[in-house]
Design a protein around this motif. Sequence first.
Motif, PDB file in Angstrom:
ATOM      1  N   PHE A 102      17.869  16.722  52.669  1.00 44.85           N
ATOM      2  CA  PHE A 102      17.299  15.579  53.366  1.00 44.85           C
ATOM      3  C   PHE A 102      18.422  14.590  53.583  1.00 44.85           C
ATOM      4  O   PHE A 102      19.476  14.667  52.946  1.00 44.85           O
ATOM      5  N   LEU A 126      13.670  10.334  50.257  1.00 48.05           N
ATOM      6  CA  LEU A 126      14.726  10.686  49.311  1.00 48.05           C
ATOM      7  C   LEU A 126      14.161  11.147  47.978  1.00 48.05           C
ATOM      8  O   LEU A 126      13.114  10.684  47.532  1.00 48.05           O
ATOM      9  N   TRP A 175      14.334  14.601  44.798  1.00 48.49           N
ATOM     10  CA  TRP A 175      14.179  16.052  44.674  1.00 48.49           C
ATOM     11  C   TRP A 175      13.066  16.437  43.708  1.00 48.49           C
ATOM     12  O   TRP A 175      12.928  17.594  43.354  1.00 48.49           O
ATOM     13  N   SER A 235       9.020  14.942  47.941  1.00 48.59           N
ATOM     14  CA  SER A 235      10.268  14.271  47.618  1.00 48.59           C
ATOM     15  C   SER A 235      11.305  14.249  48.727  1.00 48.59           C
ATOM     16  O   SER A 235      12.257  13.490  48.652  1.00 48.59           O
ATOM     17  N   GLY A 236      11.200  15.075  49.730  1.00 44.25           N
ATOM     18  CA  GLY A 236      12.269  15.097  50.711  1.00 44.25           C
ATOM     19  C   GLY A 236      11.806  15.577  52.074  1.00 44.25           C
ATOM     20  O   GLY A 236      10.871  16.369  52.183  1.00 44.25           O
TER      21      GLY A 236
END
Length: 444
Positions: free
Chosen positions: A226, A323, A325, A330-331
């Motif tokens: 990302f 942003l 992981w 999360s991305g």
Amino acid sequence: MILQSQAFHGQMRRFLVVVSVLAACIGNSSRANAQVFEQINGPPGPGPFFWVPADIGWYWTPESDVCLASIQTQLRRDFGNLNNNFTFTTTLYTDRPAVGGVALASADWNGATFVDGEWLGGNFEPPVQLTGGTTYFIGMSGWSQALGWAGPNSGAGVNWVGEPVGPPTENLGAGSTHSSSAENPGSFDIQFSEDLIVTDQPVLRFVETAQVFEQVNGPPGPGAFFWVPADIGWYWTPASDVCLTSIQTQLRRDFGNLNNNFTFTTTLFTDRPAVGGVEIASFDWNGTDFVAGEWLGGNFDSPVELTGGTEYFIGMSGWAQALGWAGPNSGAGVNWVGEPVGPPTENLGAGSTHSSSAENPGSFDIQFSEDLIVTDQPVLRFLQTNECVLVGDINDDGVVSLLDVAPFVALISSGGFNPAADINCDGLVNLLDVAPFVELLSGG
């Protein structure tokens, strides 16, 4: 002979311009993306009525030339006795069939199959070129399937709003609504009385085609990364003048830790803001709202006229939302491909990728290291329309570009380029002159 020859070639040139416009409308239909040309009225108000008689239609006059891809509508669906799951037909005519109108294009659509939010409709195949200022007739058929009041499957919700008292409610014209008779279905020969004024206010949206001007790189390759930092952008130089309507991209979505359901912003600048670049146009888009196949993006509020050979900067913001992981939310999947080794993978220019710093967001003042060369290969698609070229005045000389022999050449003279004048004094008016700026050595 010279003047007659020039006049003939000048006329042929105008003819070829018109033909090329029509070809652009038809020839690009398979790769065209849609954008809203005009919208009439807001969401449906009254209800849960349904159309009586079975066919109904309205007159409509586009303000400018348009390559029309679809006519869409909305139906009420929040009443127990409504069932919109019927197939209807929208037909565009030169006039009502009852007075000799000829069908130009037609599309079937289902009242329960949404094409964009609450909007319903089908596509004309191919799109149809319409002339601004010319009146056309729009007919909608198939409502007889939905007539009746008994039970939950008895009626389709109408697509009209209340009395036309001003924007956003608009009357398409006094007495503009016509219906078909039982004896002559599809003729639209019955004009509604003015006391049924509510039928004059349909909820309609006219969608035009936007052709692909340029595509950079193929579908995303690497992943599931990302964007870091949060904002990223690239320099881009169009090869020719273009009336830009949208910049689209693609995102990876085939990894478990990716969630593209965020709102991003694409902004077109004269240069990076960090070095004094000025914003030209901007739009928001969601990473899960596909506009054509795998493509994502929005439309500029109005087409943007760009000059070929001039460098611009494209910034994409909003990646900070995606942003991280940790976990499935999360991305967002990046929109770049692998190392630029040749077509269809293209580097937008060595060192062309910039990002924003946490201290100065939106400035795009941090240039990525060259060892991160993969960030230089975004998946981008640039869409254009003919609107600027046809009815705009690109060179600001007082003549619309369609009638301008040199639409991209700006004259110093205050009068601009007058099609009825003879700027090179060769005895031929500019409009019919193949080379209006070239003086003949002999023969006038």
